[in-house]
Design an enzyme around this catalytic site. Structure first.
Site, PDB file in Angstrom:
ATOM      1  N   SER A   1      50.993  52.839  46.480  1.00  0.00           N
ATOM      2  CA  SER A   1      49.876  53.702  46.859  1.00  0.00           C
ATOM      3  C   SER A   1      49.529  53.537  48.332  1.00  0.00           C
ATOM      4  O   SER A   1      49.681  52.461  48.917  1.00  0.00           O
ATOM      5  CB  SER A   1      48.651  53.381  46.004  1.00  0.00           C
ATOM      6  OG  SER A   1      48.267  52.034  46.168  1.00  0.00           O
TER       7      SER A   1
ATOM      8  N   TYR B   1      37.304  43.348  40.601  1.00  0.00           N
ATOM      9  CA  TYR B   1      36.976  42.290  41.559  1.00  0.00           C
ATOM     10  C   TYR B   1      36.041  42.876  42.601  1.00  0.00           C
ATOM     11  O   TYR B   1      36.119  44.061  42.927  1.00  0.00           O
ATOM     12  CB  TYR B   1      38.228  41.723  42.235  1.00  0.00           C
ATOM     13  CG  TYR B   1      38.965  42.703  43.126  1.00  0.00           C
ATOM     14  CD1 TYR B   1      38.606  42.887  44.458  1.00  0.00           C
ATOM     15  CD2 TYR B   1      40.032  43.447  42.638  1.00  0.00           C
ATOM     16  CE1 TYR B   1      39.270  43.793  45.270  1.00  0.00           C
ATOM     17  CE2 TYR B   1      40.712  44.347  43.442  1.00  0.00           C
ATOM     18  CZ  TYR B   1      40.322  44.521  44.758  1.00  0.00           C
ATOM     19  OH  TYR B   1      40.987  45.428  45.553  1.00  0.00           O
TER      20      TYR B   1
ATOM     21  N   CYS C   1      51.618  40.829  39.713  1.00  0.00           N
ATOM     22  CA  CYS C   1      50.542  40.112  40.378  1.00  0.00           C
ATOM     23  C   CYS C   1      50.734  38.615  40.150  1.00  0.00           C
ATOM     24  O   CYS C   1      51.024  38.195  39.029  1.00  0.00           O
ATOM     25  CB  CYS C   1      49.188  40.540  39.831  1.00  0.00           C
ATOM     26  SG  CYS C   1      48.677  42.182  40.395  1.00  0.00           S
TER      27      CYS C   1
ATOM     28  N   HIS D   1      43.816  42.978  49.554  1.00  0.00           N
ATOM     29  CA  HIS D   1      42.434  43.027  49.079  1.00  0.00           C
ATOM     30  C   HIS D   1      41.441  42.894  50.228  1.00  0.00           C
ATOM     31  O   HIS D   1      40.246  43.123  50.059  1.00  0.00           O
ATOM     32  CB  HIS D   1      42.186  41.906  48.071  1.00  0.00           C
ATOM     33  CG  HIS D   1      43.040  42.006  46.842  1.00  0.00           C
ATOM     34  ND1 HIS D   1      44.132  41.197  46.624  1.00  0.00           N
ATOM     35  CD2 HIS D   1      42.975  42.842  45.782  1.00  0.00           C
ATOM     36  CE1 HIS D   1      44.690  41.517  45.473  1.00  0.00           C
ATOM     37  NE2 HIS D   1      44.008  42.511  44.941  1.00  0.00           N
TER      38      HIS D   1
END
Length: 769
Positions: free
Chosen positions: A443, A522, A654, A705
């Site tokens: 993405s 998260y 992950c 992140h």
């Protein structure tokens, strides 16, 4: 009288209010005071929901602006010096640990973030030093929020992550070698001081979560419970009564630890995940200890079957008496959406099958009454029985054609046509890839314009043709940027996709969808898991059109992007009436058709992501874990094995802690693995040498992140570290995960450094190759 309790409530609010407030603060659109005021508003609203529902024991300190474990890192002044030295405000220091900080002359990366047990929630790992000390923060958050509730008229039970779990879930910082559990003697006095302050504030009891009790524990961790809880018990009446909470599994294998809790008022166990532990737990309780019976599911959205729950509760009451039983959620409700009342578009026949957090709170209170006063809640019990029967009898759940296809699956369908060496020779010739090939995980940024256009299309404000042309322009932009960055394998950027599971669920039979059922993953990141209600099949191609278009305008190989069967299952709310292995195989067959169709349409690199494979691993070693790995691996192979040798199958995972089940990772037989790795120690890659892993791997070289853009030298350093464990010819260069949550300037900056670093090593190893 049987009491009721909730172990924790979702933080985000009805309309993801906390997410919006946090992100507004990060963008400098609201003040710190405004953000903190919004947090207080949400806490008060959530306490009121629980009190109005009739819950007896309401939690406090379950709220967090980012993560509850991160709260405790700051609470115990266990913040690494690289953050404290920046002289940030406490709130900004907190967010810097969670998501990194790169502005105002401060540049620090985030702490490592990993999955909370086998859930899709992520916690921030306590990161500890050789010379670690602990002390209680000024104005401790648990005390502050308890008093806030008390002032508003709510008597609450503060929730704490227990001292043993806090340390056992932590790690040594880079450059340190400390075993966190050896720091217990330094940490426990801080806990005792906190408990004393809570008692002085008026707290009658506290919930201390020790979820690591469901693991197979190291002897050092097991031994830590006794001194920790003896020290708490020694404080006597100076501290509140303690209820030790466990969840996500059984604790029978750790019964030898329970004497450590002899001074505790009670024990909470998860009787949804492991109802069979009830009888042995009842025998282990002390003569005056309370059982908190977790019978309302904190992890799924199905309406509680009151009849089954009451059987469990009545067994407990018969053994202990009504005064020693608490009806509770199995875990915190943070893993469930806020309220079913927000859902206006669910099919009418399935609406009554579900229960979200607000509804589960009511279920807890109803069950507590039903144990001793069934007549008082007769109408609720009858309505519940009718809803359970309607789901059991529904024709929506069964598709004979799907079952027939499953019955015809053969062992041969799980295997590629040739072994890796043969396949790779054909792929190398077909794809013409360089040494250290670069790619991304799939993405690209989901900009506000993309979200606006998708919303317009969903509402019917623009036509399908207008929306398709918009998506094509976004794909053209993604391809153009990759041309400029000079990546080696492209992706189309996924502008048409709302979520990596929901997008596929919307194109499969057997799913239903919500509009506001968001769950925190998260920080401010929320997901809206689709719900599996019946047998699953693929009525038509799902991704071929966009991938085919992207390939037609690309100079280099275009990678097709699919979400794997295990992840589609794990990141949905699955059925509870059919084993998960059955649901996973149905997903695999649907995805197999998609993989074959992509290849037929000129897509010769296909990535089938399985980030949830590690998450789904049963928490304890043994037969259950091996059975899971067998059907999970078989599902992946069934989905991917239908292509020719020259088509390259990638998969993404992950976290890189694969040591305990590396045989299953190898058994997937993917040509290329990419793994989230940037915040893990590179030595974890040693398993690929030890096991002589023959295929290719792309350990993530930077953390997606965080908005922070790593320097070129950081990329070089990470790759150099990886080359100590991996061969140059098997190393791919890629980010940790997808880039949908990032902004384009962050993405371009990071990827340009990544590509430059790859080219540096390509040139360095050119002669050696």
């Amino acid at each position: 009288m049987v009491q009721s309790s909730v172990l924790g409530f979702p933080r985000m609010g009805v309309l993801r209010d906390l997410k919006k407030a946090n992100e507004a603060y990060w963008a400098d659109k609201i003040s710190q005071e405004a953000l903190l005021a919004e947090g207080k508003r949400l806490r008060l609203a959530h306490w009121k929901i629980q009190k109005d529902a009739g819950v007896d024991i309401i939690p406090s300190n379950d709220f967090a602006h980012y993560d509850h474990v991160l709260d405790h890192i700051q609470l115990f002044n266990a913040v690494p010096e690289r953050y404290t030295s920046q002289k940030l405000s406490p709130l900004d220091e907190y967010f810097a640990m969670g998501r990194g900080h790169q502005k105002g002359g401060v540049d620090v990366p985030a702490l490592e973030m990993v999955k909370w047990f086998d859930s899709n929630y992520h916690y921030v790992k306590p990161t500890l030093q050789d010379n670690q000390t602990f002390s209680l923060a000024k104005d401790p958050k648990p005390v502050r929020e308890f008093l806030e509730a008390k002032e508003a008229g709510f008597q609450t039970r503060p929730v704490l992550v227990g001292p043993v779990s806090f340390l056992a879930l932590g790690k040594a910082d880079r450059g340190s070698s400390v075993d966190p559990i050896t720091l217990l003697d330094k940490l426990v006095p801080v806990y005792v001081e906190l408990l004393k302050q809570l008692k002085a504030a008026g707290a009658e009891s506290v919930q201390i979560d020790e979820p690591v009790l469901v693991f197979d524990l190291r002897p050092e961790v097991k031994a830590a419970f006794k001194p920790a809880y003896e020290a708490i018990a020694a404080a006597g009446d100076a501290v509140p009564k303690v209820v030790v909470a466990t969840y996500f599994g059984d604790i029978v294998h750790n019964f030898d630890v329970l004497p450590a809790f002899s001074g505790a008022a009670g024990l909470h166990v998860d009787l949804v995940r492991n109802p069979e532990q009830l009888e042995p737990v009842l025998k282990q309780l002390g003569p005056n200890q309370i059982l908190s019976a977790g019978v309302v599911d904190g992890r799924n959205i199905w309406k509680n079957d009151f009849a089954k729950s009451l059987e469990i509760l009545q067994t407990a009451v018969k053994a202990l008496g009504s005064e020693r039983v608490i009806v509770a959620t199995s875990s915190s409700l943070i893993h469930t959406p806020h309220t079913l009342a927000s859902e206006k578009k669910l099919p009418s026949d399935v609406y009554e099958w579900f229960s979200f957090a607000v509804e589960k709170v009511k279920e807890v209170a109803t069950l507590a009454k039903a144990v001793t006063e069934p007549e008082a809640v007769k109408a609720e019990l009858e309505a519940n029985a009718a809803a359970i029967k309607a789901r059991t009898d529904s024709k929506r759940t069964n598709d004979p054609a799907v079952k027939e296809r499953q019955a015809q699956v053969t062992p041969e369908q799980h295997n590629r046509k040739a072994p890796f060496n043969t396949r790779y020779a054909e792929q190398k010739k077909h794809l013409s890839l360089p040494l250290f090939p670069t790619t991304t995980i799939g993405s690209f940024p989901q900009t506000s314009e993309i979200r606006v256009q998708r919303n317009k299309f969903t509402k019917g404000e623009i036509s399908a043709e207008e929306y398709e042309r918009f998506i094509e322009k976004e794909i053209e932009l993604a391809v153009k940027i990759q041309d400029e960055l000079d990546l080696d394998v492209y992706v189309h950027g996924e502008p048409e996709r709302n979520d990596m599971v929901q997008y596929f669920g919307e194109r499969l039979n057997g799913y239903v969808f919500t509009t506001h059922a968001w769950v925190q993953s998260y920080g401010s990141r929320c997901v809206r898991p689709p719900i599996i209600v019946g047998d699953i099949s693929r009525p038509a191609p799902m991704t071929v059109k966009e991938s085919k278009y992207a390939a037609s305008i690309s100079k280099k190989p275009m990678k097709g992007m699919l979400t794997g069967p295990v992840t589609c299952l794990r990141w949905s709310f699955p059925r509870v009436d059919v084993h998960q292995s059955v649901q996973c195989q149905q997903l695999a067959l649907a995805l197999r058709d998609e993989v074959v169709d992509l290849e037929k349409n000129g897509i010769y690199v296909i990535q089938v992501d399985e980030p949830a494979l590690r998450e789904g691993l049963p928490l304890r070693k043994g037969q259950e874990r091996e059975a899971y790995l067998k059907w999970a691996v078989d599902s992946f192979k069934l989905a991917t094995a239908g292509v020719e040798n020259s088509t390259q199958i990638h998969s993404h995972f992950c976290y890189s802690e694969f040591q305990d089940f590396f045989h299953a990772i190898a058994a997937l037989d993917a040509d290329v693995l990419s793994i989230e790795n940037s915040k893990s120690d590179a030595k974890l890659l040693k398993v690929f040498i030890d096991e002589e892993y023959p295929r290719h791997i792309g350990p993530g070289v930077y953390d997606i992140h965080s908005p922070r853009v790593p320097t070129l030298e950081e990329f070089k350093q990470r790759i150099e570290e990886m080359l100590a464990y991996l061969k140059p010819e098997q190393l791919w260069i890629n980010p940790d995960c997808g880039l949908k949550t990032r902004k384009w300037d962050e993405v371009k900056g990071a990827l340009s450094h990544m590509v430059e670093a790859a080219k540096y090593f390509r040139e360095k190893y050119a002669n050696k190759a």
